[in-house]
Structures are given as structure tokens and as C-alpha cells.
Design an enzyme around this catalytic site. Structure first.
Site, PDB file in Angstrom:
ATOM      1  N   LYS A  54      28.940  12.122 -26.688  1.00  0.00           N
ATOM      2  CA  LYS A  54      28.522  10.714 -26.738  1.00  0.00           C
ATOM      3  C   LYS A  54      27.671  10.464 -27.977  1.00  0.00           C
ATOM      4  O   LYS A  54      27.874   9.487 -28.693  1.00  0.00           O
ATOM      5  CB  LYS A  54      27.742  10.331 -25.471  1.00  0.00           C
ATOM      6  CG  LYS A  54      28.639  10.102 -24.270  1.00  0.00           C
ATOM      7  CD  LYS A  54      27.867  10.043 -22.958  1.00  0.00           C
ATOM      8  CE  LYS A  54      28.840   9.970 -21.790  1.00  0.00           C
ATOM      9  NZ  LYS A  54      28.249  10.269 -20.491  1.00  0.00           N
ATOM     10  N   GLN A  98      22.715  10.285 -17.634  1.00  0.00           N
ATOM     11  CA  GLN A  98      23.866  11.114 -17.287  1.00  0.00           C
ATOM     12  C   GLN A  98      23.775  11.598 -15.838  1.00  0.00           C
ATOM     13  O   GLN A  98      22.740  12.103 -15.396  1.00  0.00           O
ATOM     14  CB  GLN A  98      23.939  12.322 -18.247  1.00  0.00           C
ATOM     15  CG  GLN A  98      25.145  13.216 -18.068  1.00  0.00           C
ATOM     16  CD  GLN A  98      26.473  12.557 -18.435  1.00  0.00           C
ATOM     17  OE1 GLN A  98      26.530  11.667 -19.283  1.00  0.00           O
ATOM     18  NE2 GLN A  98      27.531  12.978 -17.798  1.00  0.00           N
ATOM     19  N   ASP A 121      26.731   1.528 -18.530  1.00  0.00           N
ATOM     20  CA  ASP A 121      27.572   2.257 -17.571  1.00  0.00           C
ATOM     21  C   ASP A 121      28.137   1.322 -16.497  1.00  0.00           C
ATOM     22  O   ASP A 121      29.089   1.685 -15.801  1.00  0.00           O
ATOM     23  CB  ASP A 121      26.714   3.305 -16.838  1.00  0.00           C
ATOM     24  CG  ASP A 121      26.984   4.723 -17.305  1.00  0.00           C
ATOM     25  OD1 ASP A 121      28.105   4.995 -17.769  1.00  0.00           O
ATOM     26  OD2 ASP A 121      26.071   5.554 -17.186  1.00  0.00           O
TER      27      ASP A 121
HETATM   28  N1  GUN Z   1      28.873  11.557 -15.247  1.00  0.00           N
HETATM   29  C1  GUN Z   1      30.223  11.602 -15.266  1.00  0.00           C
HETATM   30  N2  GUN Z   1      30.745  10.453 -15.755  1.00  0.00           N
HETATM   31  C2  GUN Z   1      29.697   9.674 -16.057  1.00  0.00           C
HETATM   32  C3  GUN Z   1      29.590   8.361 -16.616  1.00  0.00           C
HETATM   33  O1  GUN Z   1      30.578   7.674 -16.916  1.00  0.00           O
HETATM   34  N3  GUN Z   1      28.330   7.902 -16.773  1.00  0.00           N
HETATM   35  C4  GUN Z   1      27.230   8.627 -16.435  1.00  0.00           C
HETATM   36  N4  GUN Z   1      26.027   8.086 -16.614  1.00  0.00           N
HETATM   37  N5  GUN Z   1      27.299   9.843 -15.914  1.00  0.00           N
HETATM   38  C5  GUN Z   1      28.523  10.355 -15.740  1.00  0.00           C
END
Ligand code: GUN
Length: 283
Positions: A54, A98, A121
């Protein structure tokens, strides 16, 4: 018959390029780059890989990446204090914590604390509610990426039968809301669904997000259907989806591969949501 492969990797690269191309316009108007803050608590290896990815793709798009790595024993209050600090920081347009978080932290409490205006998100209940009621808000990145791939292949989705397998807050529920909004007839199937094969057999669109390797069988699928595989499962060191790829390829019209299908779309959509957040927050 052999299904077409849906190249999510190429589509995601195009989307990232389109987002990157719009960054200079924002920057010229706002005298700063769009900013995304990513918070990782603990050392889960899969999460660490995602967070690195990311950060890299955020910088490649010309945006500012603020990375916060906290030890696994971080207290909930300290994490909430960081979220509040990011909520108040004008350089931060988007905040992503996350998941999964360590067990001693209440995930819902943390997600509730993120400002809905920075919730790139789309996990805050305010944004989930906006999606459910057709209001403008942030849509979770993975289902948004799936919708883009479907619309790219099929154009107008209205009237199509769609089955979403899985009812998580991150994928299944928002996916069903997006497909409903796109005027599909949507069935949400899950672990308690009886005779899943009969539901899949009626579907023009199958979205598999169950987290079980090779679960959806090709002989369940309606000939010509479009199959979106959200699963990422590790089997004997290899990544496989929730769909039995070989048998699905013999029946479906198009299938997303794992890897290289839905996966790359998630971060591309996160960058898109961050740019949207930047425009909204600066405007
Ligand atoms: N863990 C797995 N996929 C995601 C996501 O799309 N966003 C976040 N914040 N955590 C994740």
C-alpha cells in the site's frame, strides 16, 4: 469451451495510472499531495506485506504515505489516540487501520472512531449505511474493485442474477449492496445456505468470498457466467482462490484468476478512494 481470463492486474494498473494522472491537479489547487495514513498493529506477516505494498503504490501514484507501525502489545487507548490525531491532521485525507487487529483490541471501537470523511476503507457504519441507502460515501475497496471488473466485462448489469457467496462486512455485504444498486437480482449465500449449487446454477454473476480453497465447483456454474473469485488461500505453498479454477474455466464465460484477478484491484481502489477523500476534504 474455455472461459476468458479477467485480467485484474492490467485493469488495476490502468486505474492506478488514471488516479496518478489526476494527482497533479489536486496538488496544484491544494498546495499539497493527497495523504493516506496506514496503521499496522503487530507483526502479522500477511498484513505487513499488504501494508508495504500500500505504501509503495501510494507513493508511486504521487501521494503522501504516512505509515504507523505499532507493537503488538499496543493498548487500545493508544491506538484510539493515534486515530484521533490522524482525524485532526489536515495532511491526512484517508485513514486505514489494517485488519485483523490483535485480539485485545476491540476492532469495532477502532473502526467507529475513524472519521467517516477519512474512512477510505468504507468500514465505518456511517459509510455502510450510505452504501445501503444509495447515498454518496466510501465503498469498501475489494467489492468496489469486483464491481468495476464486472461492469468492464458486462456493461450494464441490470436484470442479471447474481450470487454472492459470503456475508462479511468487508466483502459479502457491501458487494450485495453494490449489485443491488446496479439493479441485479441478488442472492447472498453463506455457510448455512442449503443447496448452494442450485443458487449458483441460476447466477449470471458469481462472487465467491468464503475463504475456502477451491470450494465453488465448475459443475455448479451456469454456462457462460462471469465468476469473480475473491479468495486468497494458501495450499501447499501456492495461492488458490475460493473457486475450483480448472473446472470453472471449462464452464464459465469469464473467470478472475488467483493471483492476478481481484487482488490488485483492492489497492488501486484504495488510491481512488483516497483521491476522492482529498477532493472532498479540501473542497
Ligand atoms: N485486511 C484485509 N483486507 C483489508 C482491507 O481491505 N482493509 C483493511 N483495513 N484491512 C484489511
Amino acid at each position: 469451451m474455455t472461459a476468458e481470463l479477467i485480467d485484474g492486474k492490467a485493469f488495476a494498473a490502468g486505474l492506478r495510472a488514471r488516479v496518478a494522472a489526476q494527482v497533479p491537479t489536486f496538488q496544484a489547487a491544494a498546495s499539497r499531495a493527497p495523504g493516506l495514513a496506514v496503521v499496522l498493529v503487530g507483526e502479522d506477516p500477511a498484513s505487513a506485506v499488504y501494508v508495504r505494498s500500500k505504501g509503495k503504490q501510494t507513493r508511486e501514484a504521487g501521494m503522501e504515505s504516512f505509515e504507523h507501525r505499532l507493537p503488538a502489545d499496543t493498548g487500545q487507548d493508544d491506538l484510539l489516540a493515534l486515530v484521533e490525531q490522524l482525524n485532526a491532521d489536515p495532511a491526512v485525507d484517508g485513514i486505514l487501520v489494517q485488519l485483523p487487529l490483535p485480539r485485545h483490541i476491540d476492532e469495532q471501537e477502532v473502526l467507529l472512531r475513524i472519521s467517516p470523511d477519512k474512512d477510505v476503507d468504507g468500514f465505518h457504519p456511517v459509510n455502510a449505511g450510505r452504501l445501503a441507502t444509495g447515498m454518496e460515501g466510501f465503498v469498501p475497496c475489494t467489492p468496489l474493485g469486483c464491481l468495476m471488473l464486472l461492469q468492464d466485462r458486462l456493461g450494464d448489469l441490470s436484470g442479471l442474477d447474481a450470487v454472492v457467496i459470503g456475508r462479511s462486512n468487508i466483502v459479502g455485504k457491501p458487494m450485495a449492496a453494490l449489485l443491488t444498486q446496479a439493479s441485479c437480482t441478488v442472492t447472498v449465500a453463506h455457510s448455512r445456505t442449503r443447496d448452494l449449487a442450485s443458487h449458483v446454477a441460476r447466477a449470471d454473476i458469481v462472487v465467491a468470498a468464503v475463504g475456502r480453497a477451491n470450494f465453488v465447483q465448475g459443475d455448479w456454474i451456469k454456462p457462460g457466467a462471469t465468476v469473480i473469485d475473491v479468495g486468497i488461500n494458501r495450499v501447499e505453498g501456492k495461492l488458490v482462490g475460493d473457486v475450483d479454477f480448472a473446472s470453472a474455466m471449462r464452464v464459465a464465460g469469464a473467470v478472475t484468476p488467483v493471483p492476478g484477478g481481484v487482488g490488485p484491484m483492492t489497492i488501486a481502489c484504495l488510491l481512488r478512494n483516497t483521491l476522492v477523500a482529498a477532493h472532498r476534504n479540501a473542497g
